[in-house]
Design a protein around this motif. Sequence first.
Motif, PDB file in Angstrom:
ATOM      1  N   ASN A   1       4.295  27.040  -7.750  1.00  0.00           N
ATOM      2  CA  ASN A   1       6.028  27.093  -7.452  1.00  0.00           C
ATOM      3  C   ASN A   1       6.914  27.777  -7.786  1.00  0.00           C
ATOM      4  OD1 ASN A   1       4.816  24.466  -7.489  1.00  0.00           O
ATOM      5  ND2 ASN A   1       4.525  23.866  -9.985  1.00  0.00           N
ATOM      6  N   ALA A   2       6.443  29.429  -8.670  1.00  0.00           N
ATOM      7  CA  ALA A   2       7.598  30.615  -9.068  1.00  0.00           C
ATOM      8  C   ALA A   2       7.359  30.784  -7.097  1.00  0.00           C
ATOM      9  CB  ALA A   2       6.512  31.313  -9.226  1.00  0.00           C
ATOM     10  N   GLY A   3       7.072  30.378  -6.039  1.00  0.00           N
ATOM     11  CA  GLY A   3       7.485  30.989  -4.835  1.00  0.00           C
ATOM     12  C   GLY A   3       6.240  31.744  -4.397  1.00  0.00           C
ATOM     13  N   PHE A   4       5.163  32.047  -4.863  1.00  0.00           N
ATOM     14  CA  PHE A   4       4.096  32.303  -4.366  1.00  0.00           C
ATOM     15  C   PHE A   4       3.248  31.254  -3.516  1.00  0.00           C
ATOM     16  CE2 PHE A   4       5.022  34.915  -8.462  1.00  0.00           C
ATOM     17  CZ  PHE A   4       4.534  36.296  -7.903  1.00  0.00           C
ATOM     18  N   LYS A   5       2.299  31.776  -1.916  1.00  0.00           N
ATOM     19  CA  LYS A   5       1.779  32.109  -1.621  1.00  0.00           C
ATOM     20  C   LYS A   5       0.368  32.472  -1.738  1.00  0.00           C
ATOM     21  CE  LYS A   5       5.171  31.780   2.318  1.00  0.00           C
ATOM     22  NZ  LYS A   5       5.263  32.708   3.933  1.00  0.00           N
ATOM     23  N   GLN A   6      -0.569  31.601  -1.606  1.00  0.00           N
ATOM     24  CA  GLN A   6      -2.199  31.872  -1.725  1.00  0.00           C
ATOM     25  C   GLN A   6      -2.719  32.336  -0.498  1.00  0.00           C
ATOM     26  OE1 GLN A   6      -4.714  27.992  -2.629  1.00  0.00           O
ATOM     27  NE2 GLN A   6      -5.216  29.379  -4.409  1.00  0.00           N
ATOM     28  N   CYS A   7      -3.741  33.320  -0.969  1.00  0.00           N
ATOM     29  CA  CYS A   7      -4.233  33.818  -0.120  1.00  0.00           C
ATOM     30  C   CYS A   7      -5.529  33.580   1.126  1.00  0.00           C
ATOM     31  CB  CYS A   7      -5.167  35.624  -0.305  1.00  0.00           C
ATOM     32  SG  CYS A   7      -5.802  36.512   1.076  1.00  0.00           S
TER      33      CYS A   7
ATOM     34  N   LEU B   1      -5.870  35.486  -5.071  1.00  0.00           N
ATOM     35  CA  LEU B   1      -4.654  35.986  -5.099  1.00  0.00           C
ATOM     36  C   LEU B   1      -4.046  35.341  -3.968  1.00  0.00           C
ATOM     37  CD1 LEU B   1      -4.196  39.087  -4.979  1.00  0.00           C
ATOM     38  CD2 LEU B   1      -5.199  39.111  -2.462  1.00  0.00           C
ATOM     39  N   PHE B   2      -2.955  35.865  -5.372  1.00  0.00           N
ATOM     40  CA  PHE B   2      -1.285  35.049  -4.937  1.00  0.00           C
ATOM     41  C   PHE B   2      -0.130  36.080  -4.627  1.00  0.00           C
ATOM     42  CE2 PHE B   2      -3.566  32.392  -7.958  1.00  0.00           C
ATOM     43  CZ  PHE B   2      -3.423  31.086  -7.109  1.00  0.00           C
ATOM     44  N   THR B   3       0.452  36.101  -3.783  1.00  0.00           N
ATOM     45  CA  THR B   3       1.348  37.384  -3.176  1.00  0.00           C
ATOM     46  C   THR B   3       2.567  36.784  -2.858  1.00  0.00           C
ATOM     47  OG1 THR B   3       1.328  37.004  -0.604  1.00  0.00           O
ATOM     48  CG2 THR B   3       0.201  38.731  -2.015  1.00  0.00           C
ATOM     49  N   ARG B   4       3.562  37.271  -3.149  1.00  0.00           N
ATOM     50  CA  ARG B   4       4.981  37.259  -3.014  1.00  0.00           C
ATOM     51  C   ARG B   4       6.180  37.989  -2.873  1.00  0.00           C
ATOM     52  NH1 ARG B   4       8.877  35.175  -7.887  1.00  0.00           N
ATOM     53  NH2 ARG B   4       8.897  37.185  -8.259  1.00  0.00           N
ATOM     54  N   LYS B   5       6.651  38.060  -1.259  1.00  0.00           N
ATOM     55  CA  LYS B   5       7.589  38.476  -0.874  1.00  0.00           C
ATOM     56  C   LYS B   5       8.726  38.526  -0.701  1.00  0.00           C
ATOM     57  CE  LYS B   5       8.007  43.010   2.276  1.00  0.00           C
ATOM     58  NZ  LYS B   5       7.264  43.162   3.743  1.00  0.00           N
TER      59      LYS B   5
ATOM     60  N   LEU C   1       4.948  41.410  -4.971  1.00  0.00           N
ATOM     61  CA  LEU C   1       5.014  40.886  -6.118  1.00  0.00           C
ATOM     62  C   LEU C   1       3.039  40.625  -6.049  1.00  0.00           C
ATOM     63  CD1 LEU C   1       5.029  41.772  -8.935  1.00  0.00           C
ATOM     64  CD2 LEU C   1       5.711  39.159  -8.993  1.00  0.00           C
ATOM     65  N   ALA C   2       2.304  40.706  -6.537  1.00  0.00           N
ATOM     66  CA  ALA C   2       0.598  40.402  -5.965  1.00  0.00           C
ATOM     67  C   ALA C   2       0.087  39.546  -7.559  1.00  0.00           C
ATOM     68  CB  ALA C   2      -0.271  40.994  -5.112  1.00  0.00           C
ATOM     69  N   VAL C   3      -0.231  38.981  -7.953  1.00  0.00           N
ATOM     70  CA  VAL C   3      -1.161  38.664  -8.725  1.00  0.00           C
ATOM     71  C   VAL C   3      -2.519  37.690  -8.545  1.00  0.00           C
ATOM     72  CG1 VAL C   3      -1.430  36.406 -10.403  1.00  0.00           C
ATOM     73  CG2 VAL C   3       0.464  37.609  -9.956  1.00  0.00           C
ATOM     74  N   LEU C   4      -3.353  38.426  -9.389  1.00  0.00           N
ATOM     75  CA  LEU C   4      -4.941  38.472  -8.997  1.00  0.00           C
ATOM     76  C   LEU C   4      -5.553  37.604 -10.159  1.00  0.00           C
ATOM     77  CD1 LEU C   4      -7.556  38.588  -7.239  1.00  0.00           C
ATOM     78  CD2 LEU C   4      -7.802  40.967  -8.290  1.00  0.00           C
TER      79      LEU C   4
END
Length: 531
Positions: free
Chosen positions: A338-344, A350-354, A360-363
């Motif tokens: 919901n914060a705008g990240f995409k799931q790998c 692994l979630f990324t947002r550009k 920004l990457a979240v693992l």
Amino acid sequence: MFKKKVGVPVDLQHDIFPHTILPLPVADCPASSYFRTIPQSYPPSPSSSPIQNAPSSSHTPPASSLNSPVHTSSSTHSSSSSHNSHSNTGISSPTVDLADLPSLDPVRPKRNAKAPSYLSQYHCYLTQNTIPTPIPSTRYPLSSVLSYDLLAPEFQQFILAITLETEPHTFKQAMASEYWKNACNSELTALEGHKTWSVVSLPPGHNVVGCKWVFTIKYNADGTVERYKARLVAKGYTQEEGVDYFDTFSPVAKLTTVKLLLGVAAIKNWTLTQMDVSNAFLHGELDEEIYMSLPQGYTPPDGQPLPPNAVCKLHKSLYGLKQASRQWYHRLSTVIMNAGFKQCAGDHTLFTRKTGSVFLAVLVYVDDIVIASNNLEAEKEFKDLLHREFMIKDLGPMKFFLGLEVARNKNGISVCQRKYALDLIEGAGFLGCKPCAVPMDPVVQLSKEDGELLANPTVYRELVGKLLYLTITRPDITFVVHKLSQFISCPTGVHLTAAQRVVRYLKSNPGQGLFFPSDSDLGLSAFADAD
């Protein structure tokens, strides 16, 4: 040496120097060999005694410890001598010429202080000290293969901190420390505060799931203890499928993805921050009716009596339940996306947002989160979001994640499992063994028919399981460990010897790991076996 009273009658059956290591005189030895009496016409003089500089306060025997009173002056000595000459029970004090006595050394010999030899088997020489290096008590001490000289002082302090701290394995061990008592109380308070359960009587015909305590230590970036964490874990293996749970699948971060993130972060110069969620599984709701036994050490609040056959009826998810991780992952992934990240697609944790040039990457690995970013403002904004949604703690730069020790400088990122390897070697009893140069004997060909079956195959299976996790940062043992895994079902003595050889190989360099250089090319390399 010790200063002696002049003219002291002695009971030869008792030691008048109880605080020294002087031998007790034997009964047939003349008293003149131990004591002397100054002649009456020769008054005592400080300059005439060869032990005048010896200390007298701590080793002078009290008068009460002797069978006869102590005589210190010439007049009293004369009267005492006259009295003793007419007494049948007294012991006369012989007179010895000072010239007949051997010369005495006024200085007591001292041993050279040195560290105990058993410390040579411990990896504790991480700081500068003035104690000389002890002589090893084994032929192959651990200090000969392990050195911390190339580490920065700050990282040495961090390594020392995580090495010295130990985690209890049982509830009894934990209750011996106030730190872990407080940790257990905090966990129970948090569980009851979130209304995780209610204490009720067990309805007839329902299954009871057991529980246990698991203890871990969380560290700050500087190596100090962030907190002692006690976690109540349900024994999910006692759950019944179709009754206590239905769907259980939940993804966790692949260790390959962790190494990939470290490699790209080294090249791109991204920041790496580690965060930890407190009571993560309590954020998931349960759809099933589950009853759990009371935790060890549990007492009802305010002295309330327990109902008969008391159990905990769970209202929220708890660690260890088969469906617990699924419920937590669904809650966390919803907040992140919901914060705008995409799931790998290759790794769902692994979630990324550009956004423009901001990346920004979240693992996510259960309740441990690693954030990689090239913009500090975007990173802070995301941390604030997590703080609003969950009880989360910022552990600072990534240094210790899932047993991986991460060190970073301008040249790149180094990752190893030094502490894990040392614990493995110690658990196998090979700290003092002779290291070997290769992990596998090239002459021995392993097969299922080699040797006799082990009476207790658990030892072999546990050792191979630990070695498998070590292959994350030790590709040099990957082949032999996978080879040993082929004999898990029916291990023999030959297979155990081969596994122990791998442990001896780890002894040769327990701190070896991987290095991701910052000047490496960001490219994809593939290898294939033509056979």
